[in-house]
Scaffold this active site. Sequence first.
Site, PDB file in Angstrom:
ATOM      1  N   HIS A 239      73.728   3.001  62.702  1.00  0.00           N
ATOM      2  CA  HIS A 239      73.977   3.124  64.019  1.00  0.00           C
ATOM      3  C   HIS A 239      73.299   1.981  64.821  1.00  0.00           C
ATOM      4  CE1 HIS A 239      74.961   4.510  68.121  1.00  0.00           C
ATOM      5  NE2 HIS A 239      75.745   4.998  67.534  1.00  0.00           N
ATOM      6  N   CYS A 277      79.279   0.943  66.680  1.00  0.00           N
ATOM      7  CA  CYS A 277      79.613   1.809  67.928  1.00  0.00           C
ATOM      8  C   CYS A 277      79.566   0.782  69.245  1.00  0.00           C
ATOM      9  CB  CYS A 277      78.337   2.517  67.964  1.00  0.00           C
ATOM     10  SG  CYS A 277      78.103   3.811  69.730  1.00  0.00           S
ATOM     11  N   HIS A 304      82.424   4.479  66.034  1.00  0.00           N
ATOM     12  CA  HIS A 304      82.524   5.115  67.377  1.00  0.00           C
ATOM     13  C   HIS A 304      83.042   4.361  68.250  1.00  0.00           C
ATOM     14  CE1 HIS A 304      78.271   7.351  66.270  1.00  0.00           C
ATOM     15  NE2 HIS A 304      79.212   7.740  65.284  1.00  0.00           N
ATOM     16  N   ASP A 354      83.842   8.994  71.160  1.00  0.00           N
ATOM     17  CA  ASP A 354      82.420   9.264  71.485  1.00  0.00           C
ATOM     18  C   ASP A 354      82.070   9.464  72.910  1.00  0.00           C
ATOM     19  OD1 ASP A 354      79.584   9.594  70.656  1.00  0.00           O
ATOM     20  OD2 ASP A 354      79.477   7.539  70.211  1.00  0.00           O
ATOM     21  N   HIS A 355      81.196  10.217  73.258  1.00  0.00           N
ATOM     22  CA  HIS A 355      80.334  10.307  74.469  1.00  0.00           C
ATOM     23  C   HIS A 355      81.505  10.612  75.662  1.00  0.00           C
ATOM     24  CE1 HIS A 355      76.159   8.746  73.500  1.00  0.00           C
ATOM     25  NE2 HIS A 355      76.654   9.513  72.601  1.00  0.00           N
ATOM     26  N   TYR A 371      79.346  15.261  74.507  1.00  0.00           N
ATOM     27  CA  TYR A 371      80.030  15.978  73.536  1.00  0.00           C
ATOM     28  C   TYR A 371      81.011  16.857  74.233  1.00  0.00           C
ATOM     29  CZ  TYR A 371      77.800  12.834  70.276  1.00  0.00           C
ATOM     30  OH  TYR A 371      77.321  11.875  69.727  1.00  0.00           O
TER      31      TYR A 371
END
Length: 394
Positions: A239, A277, A304, A354-355, A371
């Site tokens: 990541h 990501c 992501h 994601d997020h 999340y």
Amino acid sequence: MREGWRWFGPDAGVSLDDVRQAGATDIVSALHHVPIGDVWTEAEVAKRKNLIEDTPAGRTPLRWSVVESIPIPDRVKREGKAAKDDIDAWIASMEAVARCDISTICYNFMPVVDWTRTQIDYETATGSTAMRFDHRAFAAFELFVLRREGVEDDYSDADKREAAAKREELGDDGLAEVARIVTSALPGSTSDALSLPAFRKRLKAYAGIDAARLRQHLIEFLEAVTPAAESLGVKLTLHPDDPPRPLLGLPRVASTEADYAALFEAVPSMANGMCFCTGSLGVRPDNNLVAILKRFGPRIHFAHLRATKREEDNRSFHEAAHLDGDVDMIEVIRALVAEDRMRAPANSIVFRPDHGQRMLTDLTRASAPGYPPVGRLRGLAELRGVIRTIERLT
């Protein structure tokens, strides 16, 4: 591509039926209750896998496809191959995962802290809330709370003036909240935030470690674990750093295209891969995400998809809606779909929203920072619409 969902386990407030209703089919999870550095046993992995995959009658089956993550102890980052016992324990955990037929593992190599934010409830123009990294608040924390050795040299006089003004704006309680957020444990962990003395001690342990040395330790880790991953059929996905730049006086070595190129050149095995990501990489305006994707496409085993919005100072940012940030998500997905089409179905790319921003019932429901279920549901729906449109038209 296969739709994933990060699930922190049965006590995290999001049920597996919630995931099914969101439309995801692939679970991204980890054994967050196991202390960092301890070996994951096959029995514990199988217990989590059975919980996920034992499908009630009439329900859509789910699959645990990605482990995110098996944390790498700080000692490995500080000492590289000299931390052989810790590396051997990590390999043993990977072996337990592989024996349970999970073949993708995400990990990061950020020293001391995982992703870093200064605010987890930044209110957007819509009334939803998002995570934010405010450079001025972070500088105020470093200069007036943490007071780490050498901090004065890392900020300009203008930075110091802005940090002092931000300290006044935040007040003691606000600055204490920034400190709590920065020193918090990994996402999904049951651990409390580190105390300031403990945090300073962990930072000090990295004294003398520059970017070249940290990169070498990452390469030594990969040289040790990648042969085992190859033999097990496991794909490792690194990541990116978040934020993708040096932080807290510490180097970071997975922030740019050049960083990843150096790692892939040093350890060329295709088991040495990338978690793509878009949010982390997209914080840097000099990262061309589509070019990175096209260059390293065969090594992208997990993605992501999220968006960040850089603010006026170009050092602060917040989590944007999935299609509304600085990331050109349409072109990113176009390139991902093209890469995915070249693969066998069994090797299709797993992605996850994601997020997400907190919205609607998220605002009164507990969830891990970044999340919230409804915010991620919105993100997944938007991403799914883009993917299906591109699949139909190309």
